[in-house]
Write an enzyme that holds these catalytic residues in place. Structure first.
Site, mmCIF file in Angstrom:
data_model
loop_
_atom_site.group_PDB
_atom_site.id
_atom_site.type_symbol
_atom_site.label_atom_id
_atom_site.label_comp_id
_atom_site.label_asym_id
_atom_site.label_seq_id
_atom_site.Cartn_x
_atom_site.Cartn_y
_atom_site.Cartn_z
ATOM 1 N N SER A 187 -13.074 -4.212 0.244
ATOM 2 C CA SER A 187 -14.036 -3.914 -1.299
ATOM 3 C C SER A 187 -15.622 -2.474 -0.931
ATOM 4 O O SER A 187 -16.673 -3.983 -1.279
ATOM 5 C CB SER A 187 -13.347 -3.805 -2.677
ATOM 6 O OG SER A 187 -12.216 -3.233 -3.112
ATOM 7 N N PRO A 188 -16.456 -2.869 0.559
ATOM 8 C CA PRO A 188 -18.139 -3.430 0.729
ATOM 9 C C PRO A 188 -18.406 -2.345 0.376
ATOM 10 O O PRO A 188 -19.725 -2.335 0.091
ATOM 11 C CB PRO A 188 -17.499 -3.142 2.120
ATOM 12 C CG PRO A 188 -16.692 -1.907 2.616
ATOM 13 C CD PRO A 188 -15.667 -2.781 1.778
ATOM 14 N N GLY A 242 -18.473 -5.033 -9.182
ATOM 15 C CA GLY A 242 -17.618 -5.589 -9.982
ATOM 16 C C GLY A 242 -15.795 -5.263 -9.232
ATOM 17 O O GLY A 242 -15.718 -4.940 -8.272
ATOM 18 N N VAL A 245 -18.195 2.775 -6.879
ATOM 19 C CA VAL A 245 -18.873 2.245 -5.822
ATOM 20 C C VAL A 245 -19.947 2.707 -6.158
ATOM 21 O O VAL A 245 -20.302 3.225 -7.047
ATOM 22 C CB VAL A 245 -18.258 4.010 -4.717
ATOM 23 C CG1 VAL A 245 -19.350 4.261 -3.559
ATOM 24 C CG2 VAL A 245 -16.556 4.332 -4.149
ATOM 25 N N PHE A 246 -21.012 1.463 -5.771
ATOM 26 C CA PHE A 246 -22.320 1.885 -5.601
ATOM 27 C C PHE A 246 -23.506 2.625 -5.205
ATOM 28 O O PHE A 246 -24.415 3.042 -5.606
ATOM 29 C CB PHE A 246 -22.806 0.115 -5.576
ATOM 30 C CG PHE A 246 -23.212 0.138 -4.509
ATOM 31 C CD1 PHE A 246 -24.257 0.053 -3.602
ATOM 32 C CD2 PHE A 246 -22.037 -0.377 -4.034
ATOM 33 C CE1 PHE A 246 -24.186 -0.816 -2.188
ATOM 34 C CE2 PHE A 246 -21.977 -1.751 -3.078
ATOM 35 C CZ PHE A 246 -23.111 -1.325 -1.963
ATOM 36 N N TYR A 280 1.142 -1.383 -0.021
ATOM 37 C CA TYR A 280 0.047 -0.163 0.274
ATOM 38 C C TYR A 280 0.654 1.084 0.039
ATOM 39 O O TYR A 280 0.880 1.565 1.321
ATOM 40 C CB TYR A 280 -1.063 -0.039 1.218
ATOM 41 C CG TYR A 280 -1.877 -1.224 0.694
ATOM 42 C CD1 TYR A 280 -2.316 -2.050 -0.197
ATOM 43 C CD2 TYR A 280 -2.764 -1.077 2.454
ATOM 44 C CE1 TYR A 280 -3.214 -2.074 0.517
ATOM 45 C CE2 TYR A 280 -3.596 -1.954 2.502
ATOM 46 C CZ TYR A 280 -4.176 -2.724 1.108
ATOM 47 O OH TYR A 280 -5.183 -3.624 1.365
#
Length: 305
Positions: free
Chosen positions: A215-216, A220, A225-226, A52
């Site tokens: 990645s909550p 995909g 971001v949804f 990271y």
């Protein structure tokens, strides 16, 4: 903030973790604010990896809080190793050198949990076992786990590794649910029935491994971001509806959906926005009914058989 027991260990950690991948982008002052804010909300578990920010995220983290033994004992630190530039490497030499680098950057004498980041096709489990034993015996790593591994890969490691593998970090969100879909579509012919992960969720529950959801908020693999995304009106409408009902944000509701699963999954939240993190942390206080959980699952575009 509610706590959970990490795998078969005696670690009682916050059920939401702060993922520190983006910390390399912050100043020391801003990083300190993020970390202190996380602790104030009850988050005591911090997730890192040697890659990271090419190691800078670990450096900024320790510098920001002026790492010392007293500060160190107030938190749990997890880091990962095994990804190299253009390849993967689970060799004994690489694991040991990666941990030494993380210890130096984090300014600590020990890592609470070390994960193997992504499966190495050339893994020699005997080599991993030797590395883990040396790290455990020296006190440099207290617990071990994996990330993005399937059950048979874990079983291969367990044949040689004597230490318990207490966690498996896997991608999971309301809009990325293959590990849940297959279990609902048993012996069916449609796309969701395809078992892509060798039933890793059920395996984890049977073996007392904590699943950590990375990645909550993504749909995909790194597509975006949804939450709040106009491309997904139905799921966002349902998130907002339940968020207003419970008195939290839609992001908190997306995390509450993960926490509702009886597997006791630990979401890894990567926001570096202190207010957003504080809002998300309220998910720990939310109780979703079975009906509400399924309403969100269906709003995400899934179908039940």
């Amino acid at each position: 903030m509610n706590k959970l027991k990490l795998g078969t260990s005696n670690l009682e950690v916050s059920e939401i973790s702060l993922g520190c991948m983006r910390m390399a982008q912050l100043s020391k002052k801003d990083a300190r604010y993020v970390i202190e804010n996380a602790i104030e909300t009850g988050i005591n578990f911090f997730d890192h990896a040697d890659i990271y920010g090419s190691g800078k995220s670990e450096e900024i983290f320790s510098d920001a809080i002026d790492m010392n033994p007293t500060v160190r004992e107030s938190m749990f630190i997890q880091t990962k190793c095994g990804i190299r530039d253009g390849s993967f490497d689970f060799s004994k030499e690489h694991i040991l050198s990666s941990v030494e680098g993380s210890l130096k950057r984090l300014k600590t004498e020990y890592i609470d949990v070390l994960l193997l980041h992504r499966p190495d096709a050339l893994v020699e489990p005997e080599d991993v076992a030797e590395a883990f034993k040396k790290l455990k015996d020296s006190g440099k790593v207290r617990h071990f786990g994996v990330s993005n591994h399937n059950p048979m890969q874990i079983e291969l490691l367990k044949r040689y590794v004597k230490e318990d593998l207490i966690t498996n970090q896997l991608q999971l969100s309301l809009m990325f649910t293959p590990m849940i879909d297959a279990g609902l579509n048993v012996n069916m012919q449609q796309e969701p029935a395809i078992v892509r992960d060798s039933n890793v969720l059920d395996y984890s529950r049977l073996n007392d491994m904590t699943v950590q959801a990375w990645s909550p908020f993504q749909y995909g693999m790194f597509k975006g971001v949804f939450v709040g995304n106009d491309e997904f009106p139905e799921v966002n409408q349902k998130l907002q509806e339940l968020a207003e009902k419970k008195g939290v944000t839609d992001s908190a509701m997306a995390i509450a959906w993960i926490l509702r699963h009886p597997a006791k999954i630990q979401p890894v939240v990567g926001t570096m926005n202190p207010q957003r993190l504080a809002d998300i942390a309220k998910a720990s206080e939310i109780e979703l009914t079975r009906k509400e959980w399924y309403e969100l699952y269906l709003a995400a575009g899934n179908k039940l058989p």
